[in-house]
Design a protein around this motif. Structure first.
Motif, short mmCIF file in Angstrom:
data_model
loop_
_atom_site.label_atom_id
_atom_site.label_comp_id
_atom_site.label_asym_id
_atom_site.label_seq_id
_atom_site.Cartn_x
_atom_site.Cartn_y
_atom_site.Cartn_z
N ARG A 117 0.83 -1.20 0.00
CA ARG A 117 0.00 0.00 0.00
C ARG A 117 0.87 1.26 0.00
O ARG A 117 0.40 2.33 -0.38
CB ARG A 117 -0.94 -0.02 1.22
N TYR A 118 2.11 1.13 0.41
CA TYR A 118 3.05 2.26 0.32
C TYR A 118 3.49 2.45 -1.12
O TYR A 118 3.65 3.57 -1.59
CB TYR A 118 4.25 1.98 1.22
N ASN A 119 3.68 1.34 -1.82
CA ASN A 119 4.07 1.36 -3.23
C ASN A 119 3.65 0.02 -3.81
O ASN A 119 4.09 -1.02 -3.35
CB ASN A 119 5.58 1.56 -3.36
N SER A 120 2.79 0.04 -4.81
CA SER A 120 2.05 -1.16 -5.18
C SER A 120 2.82 -2.27 -5.90
O SER A 120 2.44 -3.44 -5.78
CB SER A 120 0.83 -0.78 -6.03
N PRO A 121 3.88 -2.02 -6.69
CA PRO A 121 4.48 -3.13 -7.43
C PRO A 121 4.94 -4.26 -6.52
O PRO A 121 5.51 -4.04 -5.45
CB PRO A 121 5.67 -2.47 -8.14
N VAL A 122 4.73 -5.49 -6.97
CA VAL A 122 5.07 -6.64 -6.14
C VAL A 122 6.56 -6.70 -5.85
O VAL A 122 6.97 -7.06 -4.73
CB VAL A 122 4.58 -7.95 -6.81
N ASN A 123 7.39 -6.35 -6.83
CA ASN A 123 8.84 -6.41 -6.59
C ASN A 123 9.28 -5.41 -5.53
O ASN A 123 10.22 -5.67 -4.77
CB ASN A 123 9.59 -6.17 -7.90
N TYR A 124 8.63 -4.27 -5.48
CA TYR A 124 8.92 -3.29 -4.43
C TYR A 124 8.62 -3.90 -3.06
O TYR A 124 9.44 -3.84 -2.14
CB TYR A 124 8.10 -2.03 -4.64
N GLY A 125 7.44 -4.49 -2.92
CA GLY A 125 7.06 -5.06 -1.63
C GLY A 125 8.01 -6.15 -1.18
O GLY A 125 8.42 -6.21 -0.01
N LEU A 126 8.37 -7.05 -2.10
CA LEU A 126 9.28 -8.12 -1.75
C LEU A 126 10.66 -7.59 -1.37
O LEU A 126 11.28 -8.06 -0.41
CB LEU A 126 9.40 -9.09 -2.92
N ALA A 127 11.15 -6.60 -2.13
CA ALA A 127 12.47 -6.06 -1.84
C ALA A 127 12.50 -5.35 -0.49
O ALA A 127 13.48 -5.49 0.26
CB ALA A 127 12.88 -5.09 -2.95
#
Length: 343
Positions: free
Chosen positions: A324-334
């Motif tokens: 929810r802070y930044n939607s791309p899945v790679n962002y969340g995983l990183a």
């Protein structure tokens, strides 16, 4: 993050000189000489001039109670910023493979080392923030690291000029006009001086990279000095990140997720995102990344990196909060991986 993160994509925070293109009106030159270069000029989609547009914004802001002094100071020297328009029209989701994005950019050895240092240097502050907001300090520091390199790169664009340019340029006029008015209120309330209100080309501000409308809802005056200074006040900046996560449903004490080894015959193309208890994944043959059994934990779902080469994760509720802070899945995983390595 938020709505605003859809706007930032992979563009740099700080401005740089626009790349040029040959000028059609340049005089002929000897064959050996390179043709002169001229920076591209972009016109706004709006049918009115930029100056007339600004006057309209001032009138609307005045009706909303923004003082004339604030408006005059905020718009002094403001012009349509060609670099902002260029970046807005050029933006696209980064095409890096997951492994390169993870190792070279988001979870690089340098970022991990700096994150550990910042975690240690701010341990007392982070403990106090955690006590108030019940958000893991590791996640706070990871977000701080990936958004602005721990406050070292908060952006070099004047927020008022960037937002005014984008609101006038017209492709997302209503959104950016609302953000511009919110930014003017921040100035009028005295949280930051106009010359210090710097941010990304899309108007994301300060160490957490909040858009102005999110500042209004989520920025925190943690040190009690009467100002919510997410630019120069580390306590306010980190507490604002924590407040964002608390308000978006962070569950204290729960993990964000983990890398796993899928069972033989696992097909990423056929993987479903249904949420299941961890014991169900264990029964299906999933194992911890080191080869051992899966630990118990909150329900999870299979999460696959975009443009990845086979790495598989099980994501919990808190991974959805990170996104929810930044939607791309790679962002969340990183961010999740960086938070694990920081602590």
């Amino acid at each position: 993050m938020i709505t605003r993160r859809l706007l930032l994509a992979a563009a740099p925070l700080a401005g740089c000189a626009a790349s040029g293109s040959p000028s059609a009106s340049s005089p002929a030159a000897p064959a050996a000489a390179a043709p002169p270069l001229q920076a591209p000029v972009y016109a706004g989609v709006s049918s009115v001039s930029f100056d007339r547009f600004v006057e309209g914004v001032k009138a609307e802001a005045s009706r909303r109670g923004i003082s004339a002094a604030t408006l005059n100071t905020a718009f002094a020297g403001v012009r349509a910023n060609q670099r902002v328009i260029e970046l807005d029209r050029r933006q696209a989701e980064g095409g890096l493979p997951w492994e390169e994005y993870r190792d070279r950019i988001m979870v690089s050895p340098t970022r991990v080392q700096n994150g550990r240092r910042m975690y240690a240097e701010n341990a007392d502050l982070l403990r106090r923030i955690e006590a108030r907001f019940q958000v893991s300090p590791r996640i706070i520091v990871a977000i701080w690291g990936v958004e602005t390199n721990f406050g070292g790169n908060t952006g070099g664009f004047r927020v008022i000029e960037a937002l005014a340019t984008l609101a006038w340029e017209g492709r997302r006029a209503a959104y950016f006009r609302n953000e511009l008015l919110a930014a003017l209120k921040i100035l009028d309330d005295g949280h930051i001086r106009p010359d210090r209100m710097l941010g990304s080309w899309a108007g994301a501000m300060g160490q957490p990279q909040f858009m102005p409308s999110n500042f209004e809802r989520l920025a925190v005056d943690f040190d009690g000095d009467g100002r919510r200074d997410i630019w120069d006040n580390r306590a306010d900046a980190l507490a604002s990140i924590a407040n964002y996560f608390q308000r978006n449903g962070w569950r204290p004490g729960e993990p964000w997720g983990r890398e796993v080894l899928p069972p033989p015959g696992f097909s990423p193309a056929r993987a479903d995102a249904e949420r299941r208890p961890m014991r169900d994944f264990a029964r299906m043959g999933f194992r911890a990344a080191g080869g051992g059994p899966l630990p118990d934990g909150p329900e999870a779902q299979i999460v696959l990196p975009s443009r990845g080469s086979g790495q598989v994760f099980l994501g919990h509720h808190n991974l959805r909060v990170i996104r929810r802070y930044n939607s791309p899945v790679n962002y969340g995983l990183a961010v999740g991986l960086l938070s694990d390595r920081i602590a």
